[in-house]
Structure formats: structure tokens, C-alpha cells
Write a protein that holds these residues in place. Structure first.
Motif, PDB file in Angstrom:
ATOM      1  N   ALA A  39     -62.966  14.660  -1.942  1.00  0.00           N
ATOM      2  CA  ALA A  39     -61.907  14.630  -0.932  1.00  0.00           C
ATOM      3  C   ALA A  39     -61.942  13.237  -0.331  1.00  0.00           C
ATOM      4  O   ALA A  39     -63.003  12.621  -0.229  1.00  0.00           O
ATOM      5  CB  ALA A  39     -62.157  15.683   0.147  1.00  0.00           C
ATOM      6  N   TYR A  40     -60.766  12.739   0.045  1.00  0.00           N
ATOM      7  CA  TYR A  40     -60.741  11.421   0.681  1.00  0.00           C
ATOM      8  C   TYR A  40     -59.639  11.350   1.714  1.00  0.00           C
ATOM      9  O   TYR A  40     -58.655  12.075   1.665  1.00  0.00           O
ATOM     10  CB  TYR A  40     -60.638  10.301  -0.342  1.00  0.00           C
ATOM     11  CG  TYR A  40     -59.415  10.272  -1.235  1.00  0.00           C
ATOM     12  CD1 TYR A  40     -58.321   9.465  -0.945  1.00  0.00           C
ATOM     13  CD2 TYR A  40     -59.368  11.015  -2.407  1.00  0.00           C
ATOM     14  CE1 TYR A  40     -57.223   9.393  -1.786  1.00  0.00           C
ATOM     15  CE2 TYR A  40     -58.284  10.954  -3.251  1.00  0.00           C
ATOM     16  CZ  TYR A  40     -57.209  10.151  -2.946  1.00  0.00           C
ATOM     17  OH  TYR A  40     -56.126  10.088  -3.777  1.00  0.00           O
ATOM     18  N   GLU A  41     -59.841  10.454   2.690  1.00  0.00           N
ATOM     19  CA  GLU A  41     -58.864  10.221   3.747  1.00  0.00           C
ATOM     20  C   GLU A  41     -59.208   8.925   4.457  1.00  0.00           C
ATOM     21  O   GLU A  41     -60.307   8.401   4.323  1.00  0.00           O
ATOM     22  CB  GLU A  41     -58.833  11.387   4.737  1.00  0.00           C
ATOM     23  CG  GLU A  41     -60.092  11.554   5.534  1.00  0.00           C
ATOM     24  CD  GLU A  41     -60.026  12.738   6.490  1.00  0.00           C
ATOM     25  OE1 GLU A  41     -60.780  12.709   7.486  1.00  0.00           O
ATOM     26  OE2 GLU A  41     -59.252  13.665   6.273  1.00  0.00           O
ATOM     27  N   GLY A  42     -58.241   8.432   5.199  1.00  0.00           N
ATOM     28  CA  GLY A  42     -58.458   7.224   5.985  1.00  0.00           C
ATOM     29  C   GLY A  42     -57.435   6.159   5.666  1.00  0.00           C
ATOM     30  O   GLY A  42     -56.905   6.103   4.556  1.00  0.00           O
ATOM     31  N   GLY A  43     -57.133   5.337   6.662  1.00  0.00           N
ATOM     32  CA  GLY A  43     -56.111   4.313   6.480  1.00  0.00           C
ATOM     33  C   GLY A  43     -54.760   4.969   6.302  1.00  0.00           C
ATOM     34  O   GLY A  43     -54.397   5.873   7.056  1.00  0.00           O
ATOM     35  N   ASP A  44     -54.012   4.567   5.290  1.00  0.00           N
ATOM     36  CA  ASP A  44     -52.682   5.116   5.033  1.00  0.00           C
ATOM     37  C   ASP A  44     -52.715   6.483   4.371  1.00  0.00           C
ATOM     38  O   ASP A  44     -51.682   7.122   4.214  1.00  0.00           O
ATOM     39  CB  ASP A  44     -51.872   4.154   4.156  1.00  0.00           C
ATOM     40  CG  ASP A  44     -51.495   2.888   4.896  1.00  0.00           C
ATOM     41  OD1 ASP A  44     -51.348   2.940   6.137  1.00  0.00           O
ATOM     42  OD2 ASP A  44     -51.349   1.840   4.249  1.00  0.00           O
ATOM     43  N   VAL A  45     -53.900   6.948   3.958  1.00  0.00           N
ATOM     44  CA  VAL A  45     -54.024   8.239   3.285  1.00  0.00           C
ATOM     45  C   VAL A  45     -54.451   9.300   4.289  1.00  0.00           C
ATOM     46  O   VAL A  45     -55.520   9.215   4.886  1.00  0.00           O
ATOM     47  CB  VAL A  45     -55.038   8.163   2.120  1.00  0.00           C
ATOM     48  CG1 VAL A  45     -55.214   9.525   1.468  1.00  0.00           C
ATOM     49  CG2 VAL A  45     -54.603   7.127   1.102  1.00  0.00           C
ATOM     50  N   GLU A  46     -53.584  10.313   4.469  1.00  0.00           N
ATOM     51  CA  GLU A  46     -53.924  11.421   5.360  1.00  0.00           C
ATOM     52  C   GLU A  46     -54.913  12.364   4.694  1.00  0.00           C
ATOM     53  O   GLU A  46     -55.868  12.816   5.304  1.00  0.00           O
ATOM     54  CB  GLU A  46     -52.658  12.189   5.746  1.00  0.00           C
ATOM     55  CG  GLU A  46     -52.928  13.277   6.751  1.00  0.00           C
ATOM     56  CD  GLU A  46     -51.651  13.884   7.281  1.00  0.00           C
ATOM     57  OE1 GLU A  46     -51.629  15.110   7.480  1.00  0.00           O
ATOM     58  OE2 GLU A  46     -50.675  13.141   7.508  1.00  0.00           O
ATOM     59  N   ARG A  47     -54.669  12.669   3.413  1.00  0.00           N
ATOM     60  CA  ARG A  47     -55.575  13.551   2.676  1.00  0.00           C
ATOM     61  C   ARG A  47     -55.381  13.322   1.184  1.00  0.00           C
ATOM     62  O   ARG A  47     -54.261  13.218   0.716  1.00  0.00           O
ATOM     63  CB  ARG A  47     -55.291  15.008   3.021  1.00  0.00           C
ATOM     64  CG  ARG A  47     -56.134  16.048   2.325  1.00  0.00           C
ATOM     65  CD  ARG A  47     -57.587  16.033   2.668  1.00  0.00           C
ATOM     66  NE  ARG A  47     -57.843  16.422   4.031  1.00  0.00           N
ATOM     67  CZ  ARG A  47     -59.059  16.548   4.534  1.00  0.00           C
ATOM     68  NH1 ARG A  47     -60.104  16.296   3.792  1.00  0.00           N
ATOM     69  NH2 ARG A  47     -59.237  16.888   5.771  1.00  0.00           N
ATOM     70  N   GLY A  48     -56.479  13.248   0.438  1.00  0.00           N
ATOM     71  CA  GLY A  48     -56.415  13.103  -0.998  1.00  0.00           C
ATOM     72  C   GLY A  48     -57.536  13.876  -1.668  1.00  0.00           C
ATOM     73  O   GLY A  48     -58.555  14.170  -1.041  1.00  0.00           O
ATOM     74  N   TYR A  49     -57.305  14.222  -2.935  1.00  0.00           N
ATOM     75  CA  TYR A  49     -58.296  14.948  -3.713  1.00  0.00           C
ATOM     76  C   TYR A  49     -58.324  14.386  -5.121  1.00  0.00           C
ATOM     77  O   TYR A  49     -57.299  13.946  -5.640  1.00  0.00           O
ATOM     78  CB  TYR A  49     -57.951  16.443  -3.794  1.00  0.00           C
ATOM     79  CG  TYR A  49     -57.931  17.100  -2.445  1.00  0.00           C
ATOM     80  CD1 TYR A  49     -59.110  17.548  -1.850  1.00  0.00           C
ATOM     81  CD2 TYR A  49     -56.744  17.265  -1.756  1.00  0.00           C
ATOM     82  CE1 TYR A  49     -59.090  18.139  -0.592  1.00  0.00           C
ATOM     83  CE2 TYR A  49     -56.718  17.855  -0.501  1.00  0.00           C
ATOM     84  CZ  TYR A  49     -57.881  18.293   0.073  1.00  0.00           C
ATOM     85  OH  TYR A  49     -57.874  18.871   1.315  1.00  0.00           O
ATOM     86  N   LEU A  50     -59.498  14.419  -5.717  1.00  0.00           N
ATOM     87  CA  LEU A  50     -59.606  14.052  -7.123  1.00  0.00           C
ATOM     88  C   LEU A  50     -60.493  15.064  -7.822  1.00  0.00           C
ATOM     89  O   LEU A  50     -61.393  15.645  -7.222  1.00  0.00           O
ATOM     90  CB  LEU A  50     -60.110  12.618  -7.291  1.00  0.00           C
ATOM     91  CG  LEU A  50     -61.523  12.262  -6.833  1.00  0.00           C
ATOM     92  CD1 LEU A  50     -62.572  12.585  -7.891  1.00  0.00           C
ATOM     93  CD2 LEU A  50     -61.590  10.809  -6.465  1.00  0.00           C
ATOM     94  N   VAL A  51     -60.198  15.300  -9.117  1.00  0.00           N
ATOM     95  CA  VAL A  51     -60.990  16.196  -9.945  1.00  0.00           C
ATOM     96  C   VAL A  51     -61.081  15.611 -11.341  1.00  0.00           C
ATOM     97  O   VAL A  51     -60.122  14.983 -11.811  1.00  0.00           O
ATOM     98  CB  VAL A  51     -60.408  17.628 -10.019  1.00  0.00           C
ATOM     99  CG1 VAL A  51     -60.455  18.312  -8.670  1.00  0.00           C
ATOM    100  CG2 VAL A  51     -59.000  17.620 -10.571  1.00  0.00           C
ATOM    101  N   GLY A  52     -62.227  15.794 -11.976  1.00  0.00           N
ATOM    102  CA  GLY A  52     -62.359  15.286 -13.328  1.00  0.00           C
ATOM    103  C   GLY A  52     -63.729  15.544 -13.910  1.00  0.00           C
ATOM    104  O   GLY A  52     -64.445  16.447 -13.484  1.00  0.00           O
TER     105      GLY A  52
END
Length: 119
Positions: A39-52
Motif C-alpha cells: 500500500a502506498y500514499e503521500g504527496g499527490d497520491v491519496e491511496r495506491g496499491y501494488l500486487v505481483g
């Protein structure tokens, strides 16, 4: 093979273009049995997710994010996991948007312990 990413907090070493991840973005990684997610967030990103997946020192994942302006984007990234001399981990990334035009490279590095993570 570099050590596990599970529980590590990483951040970009430089800002990308406006509206993308930057030095204020925090990624909290998890890893189990060759699967990775964050999970990631901060700056211009409110919420993000990555899977792999992870095979040796190579990560291959898809990401999606919601920006603070309400826009969404998705893409694909391949990263090389590198152990730094001070014991931290670096990811050397090659990415491309799938939902819009654009591609590039970036570097994220493990932050020292004690930095807040993203749940």
C-alpha cells in the motif's frame, strides 16, 4: 538473493512528474512465498496499491492509484532488488502506465526504522 521485503517502508529518492509518486510517498511492502503487495500514499497520491511476484531479485507487479485530485491510474513495473552497503534495500524500477501515456525509471529505498508505514 536480497532479503525479504516484508514489512519494509520505502520511499522514492527523487520526485517524478507532478501528479505521480514523489519523495513524500511511502510504500509499505509485504512478501510471502514469492508474492508481493504494498500500500502506498503521500504527496499527490491519496491511496495506491501494488500486487505481483518476486523471482530472485526481480519484482514484476501491477499498480493502481487514486490521486488527490480524484484521478485514477494504473500501470506495470519491473524492479531489481539491490542490497545497499548500509544494509537497506533499494528497488531500481522500470515502469509504464497502462491507463495513459508514459513510462520511465525510478529508484525507491528503504527508510530507516521508525518511519510510519501505510496500512
Amino acid at each position: 538473493m536480497a532479503r525479504s521485503l516484508d514489512g519494509l517502508v520505502l520511499a522514492p529518492v527523487a520526485d517524478q512528474a507532478p501528479g505521480q509518486v514523489g519523495t513524500r510517498t511511502r510504500f509499505t511492502y509485504h512478501e510471502r512465498d514469492g508474492r508481493i503487495w504494498a500500500a502506498y500514499e503521500g504527496g499527490d497520491v491519496e491511496r495506491g496499491y501494488l500486487v505481483g511476484t518476486r523471482e530472485g531479485d526481480r519484482l514484476d507487479f501491477r499498480y493502481v492509484q487514486l490521486k488527490r485530485d480524484g484521478g485514477t491510474s494504473a500501470g506495470h513495473c519491473v524492479s531489481l532488488v539491490v542490497d545497499l552497503p548500509d544494509g537497506r534495500v533499494r528497488l531500481e524500477e522500470t515502469w509504464e502506465w497502462e491507463s495513459r501515456e508514459g513510462s520511465g525509471t525510478s529508484v525507491v529505498e528503504e527508510l530507516p526504522s521508525g518511519v510510519p508505514s501505510v496500512d
